[in-house]
Each structure stands twice: as C-alpha cells, then as structure tokens.
Design a protein around this motif. Structure first.
Motif, short mmCIF file in Angstrom:
data_model
loop_
_atom_site.label_atom_id
_atom_site.label_comp_id
_atom_site.label_asym_id
_atom_site.label_seq_id
_atom_site.Cartn_x
_atom_site.Cartn_y
_atom_site.Cartn_z
N LEU A 72 69.17 -10.68 75.07
CA LEU A 72 69.46 -9.85 73.90
C LEU A 72 68.35 -8.81 73.83
O LEU A 72 67.25 -9.10 73.35
N GLY A 73 68.61 -7.64 74.37
CA GLY A 73 67.54 -6.68 74.52
C GLY A 73 66.46 -7.24 75.41
O GLY A 73 66.70 -7.59 76.56
N GLU A 74 65.26 -7.39 74.85
CA GLU A 74 64.14 -7.95 75.61
C GLU A 74 63.90 -9.43 75.30
O GLU A 74 62.93 -10.01 75.80
N THR A 75 64.76 -10.03 74.51
CA THR A 75 64.63 -11.44 74.16
C THR A 75 65.51 -12.28 75.07
O THR A 75 66.72 -12.05 75.16
N GLU A 76 64.90 -13.25 75.75
CA GLU A 76 65.65 -14.10 76.66
C GLU A 76 65.99 -15.43 75.99
O GLU A 76 65.12 -16.13 75.48
N PHE A 77 67.28 -15.76 75.99
CA PHE A 77 67.74 -17.05 75.51
C PHE A 77 68.13 -17.92 76.71
O PHE A 77 68.99 -17.54 77.50
N GLU A 78 67.47 -19.06 76.83
CA GLU A 78 67.88 -20.04 77.82
C GLU A 78 69.09 -20.81 77.27
O GLU A 78 69.13 -21.14 76.09
N VAL A 79 70.06 -21.06 78.13
CA VAL A 79 71.27 -21.78 77.74
C VAL A 79 71.09 -23.25 78.12
O VAL A 79 70.92 -23.57 79.30
N ILE A 80 71.13 -24.11 77.12
CA ILE A 80 70.81 -25.53 77.29
C ILE A 80 72.07 -26.37 77.13
O ILE A 80 72.86 -26.16 76.19
N ASP A 81 72.27 -27.31 78.03
CA ASP A 81 73.38 -28.25 77.92
C ASP A 81 73.09 -29.23 76.79
O ASP A 81 72.17 -30.04 76.87
N THR A 82 73.89 -29.15 75.73
CA THR A 82 73.72 -30.08 74.61
C THR A 82 75.07 -30.69 74.23
O THR A 82 75.44 -30.79 73.06
N GLY A 83 75.83 -31.10 75.25
CA GLY A 83 77.13 -31.72 75.02
C GLY A 83 77.02 -33.08 74.36
O GLY A 83 76.00 -33.77 74.45
N PHE A 127 82.51 -36.41 68.65
CA PHE A 127 83.95 -36.17 68.64
C PHE A 127 84.54 -36.22 70.05
O PHE A 127 85.69 -36.62 70.22
N GLU A 128 83.80 -35.78 71.05
CA GLU A 128 84.34 -35.72 72.41
C GLU A 128 83.47 -36.47 73.42
O GLU A 128 83.99 -37.10 74.34
N GLY A 129 82.17 -36.39 73.28
CA GLY A 129 81.28 -37.04 74.22
C GLY A 129 80.96 -38.47 73.81
O GLY A 129 81.50 -39.00 72.85
N ASP A 130 80.06 -39.09 74.56
CA ASP A 130 79.65 -40.46 74.24
C ASP A 130 78.16 -40.49 73.92
O ASP A 130 77.47 -39.48 73.96
N ALA A 131 77.68 -41.68 73.60
CA ALA A 131 76.28 -41.82 73.17
C ALA A 131 75.31 -41.41 74.27
O ALA A 131 74.28 -40.79 73.99
N ALA A 132 75.61 -41.74 75.51
CA ALA A 132 74.70 -41.40 76.60
C ALA A 132 74.58 -39.89 76.75
O ALA A 132 73.48 -39.36 76.95
N GLN A 133 75.70 -39.18 76.66
CA GLN A 133 75.65 -37.73 76.77
C GLN A 133 74.87 -37.11 75.62
O GLN A 133 74.02 -36.24 75.82
N MET A 134 75.12 -37.58 74.40
CA MET A 134 74.43 -37.00 73.25
C MET A 134 72.94 -37.34 73.28
O MET A 134 72.10 -36.48 72.96
N TRP A 135 72.59 -38.55 73.66
CA TRP A 135 71.18 -38.91 73.75
C TRP A 135 70.45 -38.01 74.74
O TRP A 135 69.35 -37.53 74.46
N ALA A 136 71.08 -37.76 75.89
CA ALA A 136 70.47 -36.87 76.88
C ALA A 136 70.30 -35.46 76.32
O ALA A 136 69.28 -34.80 76.54
#
Length: 249
Positions: free
Chosen positions: A100-111, A143-152
């Motif tokens: 975003l202009g000069e601001t970098e956003f890292e995209v993080i997997d938070t499924g 709603f869609e994932g499981d506990a292991a995915q959310m904990w990670a």
C-alpha cells in the motif's frame, strides 16, 4: 509511523478500518462490513479509496465489496474464498506481500474460522489486522476449520512482536471477558476484565489490543496452561474453544 488507521463502528458489533500510507496517500479498507459506513468515513477523512483488503468471505467482511468498487473504482484483493460472495480483482496467498504505497503488508495464513482466512501484518509499524481469527480476550468460532488449524494460526499471530497493535473486527470483548473469568482466575485477567467492563459501560471501544496483552490474558492463547491435563496444545485449545461455545454466562 508511516500508516494512519481510522477505526469506526458499523453494523451491530463490527469495526471498519481505513488505512492510509502517509508517504503516498494511498488508502485501503480492511474488509467491507458496511459500504455506506465506509463511504461516510472516507468522506469525513477527505480520503479516496484505492484498495479493499479482505480477510475472509463472510458477508460482514466482504459484503460491501461490489458497492465500494462501483462507488470508488477501488481494486478488491483477498483470498480465493472471497469469490463465494464477490469475485476479487486479485487473489492473494499466504506468504505473499501487498504494498500500500510504501507500506508492506505481509499476508499471514490464519485459517480456522474459515479455511482460507488471512491476516495482514505491517512488520515495520507493528500493526496487524486479524479479522475474525483473534479477538480481544477471544478467538473466532471454528465454522470451517478445526482446532489444530486454528491453534496453528493463533501461534503465528502470537509470534508477532509483543508491542504489535492488533485490530480485530468485532466488539466482543465484554462477553469474552465473562467467559475468560469462568476458566481463569489470574490477577492480570481480573484487572483487565474490570477495565473492559468500565470501558463498555462508557460506550468506549476495547479494540485495538496488543500481542503482549493477549498472551498474558487471552484464554485461547493460554489454553495449555489452563488445561494442563491435556498434553497436546491444540487439543487443549480445542477444549477451551468447546467450553466457550457452550458458555451461557
């Protein structure tokens, strides 16, 4: 600080977020819970809108995409699952970055809340937009994932620097505090809960929060400590999440 954040309430308990890269003036909104509210906030700020950054596909996060694009010509960016409600202009994947202009956003997997949920982390300014994955004293339903995915996913967020400012998408904190007090009697939590109840009685927001504060008091991040009878941290988290789902307080 190179990023200006405007937070405002919308719908029944959502927050909207506008972010502006100060160096270039480029503006994005994080999710689109209410297009009219977002347009009103843009007008109040005197800003245009260049981008939408979606975290996940739910209607209270992507439901305003098409209306905002029609009104402003903005570019819609998000995970592939957003196509379930509105086709994004560009699909972005965990591990990529968005400028975003000069601001970098890292995209993080938070499924976990949804399978393809992502978060946006500005590592330079220590600012994170986490959608419905982490809440102040809470976390999203599975709603869609499981506990292991959310904990990670929660562990990826918890790994951000302690002074990271965390913008979560809902004002759920008082209800979260009541549950937290039912499973944790720590002094830091009691102190924080008192402050939260006082803020809400005054109609004031409890968002944003910080990584340090959540690590110290959030029962979902503290699940292995609260359930030492369960050896696997993800299973301990799942037990606390199930308790919250059944909580009536």
């Amino acid at each position: 600080m190179t990023l200006t954040v405007r937070q405002f309430p919308c719908l029944s308990d959502n927050y909207g977020f506008l972010v502006r890269d100060d160096a270039t003036g480029q503006v994005a909104c994080i999710d689109t819970p209410d297009a009219d509210a977002i347009l009103a906030e843009l007008d109040k700020a005197g800003w245009g809108l260049d981008f939408v950054l979606n975290t996940h596909w739910h209607p209270d996060h992507a439901g305003g995409n098409n209306a905002l694009k029609a009104a402003t010509g903005c570019i819609v960016i998000g995970p592939a699952e957003v196509s379930r409600i509105a086709e994004p202009d560009h699909v972005i994947q965990p591990g990529e970055s968005f400028m975003l202009g000069e601001t970098e956003f890292e995209v993080i997997d938070t499924g976990g809340h949804t399978l393809g949920h992502i978060s946006y982390f500005d590592a330079k300014d220590h600012i994170a937009f986490v959608g419905d994955t982490l809440f102040a004293l809470g976390c999203g339903r599975l709603f869609e994932g499981d506990a292991a995915q959310m904990w990670a996913s929660l562990q990826r967020i918890a790994a951000f620097p302690d002074d990271t400012t965390v913008y979560c998408a809902h004002e759920y904190t008082a209800a979260n505090a009541r549950f937290a007090l039912s499973v944790d009697d720590s002094a830091p939590l009691k102190t924080r809960a008192e402050a939260i109840f006082a803020l809400r009685e005054q109609g004031k927001p409890t968002v944003p929060t910080t990584i340090a504060l959540e690590k110290a008091t959030n029962p979902f991040l503290r699940a292995p400590l609260l359930r030492p009878d369960i050896a696997d941290p993800a299973e301990a988290f799942g037990a606390v999440r199930a308790a919250k789902d059944a909580f009536k307080g």
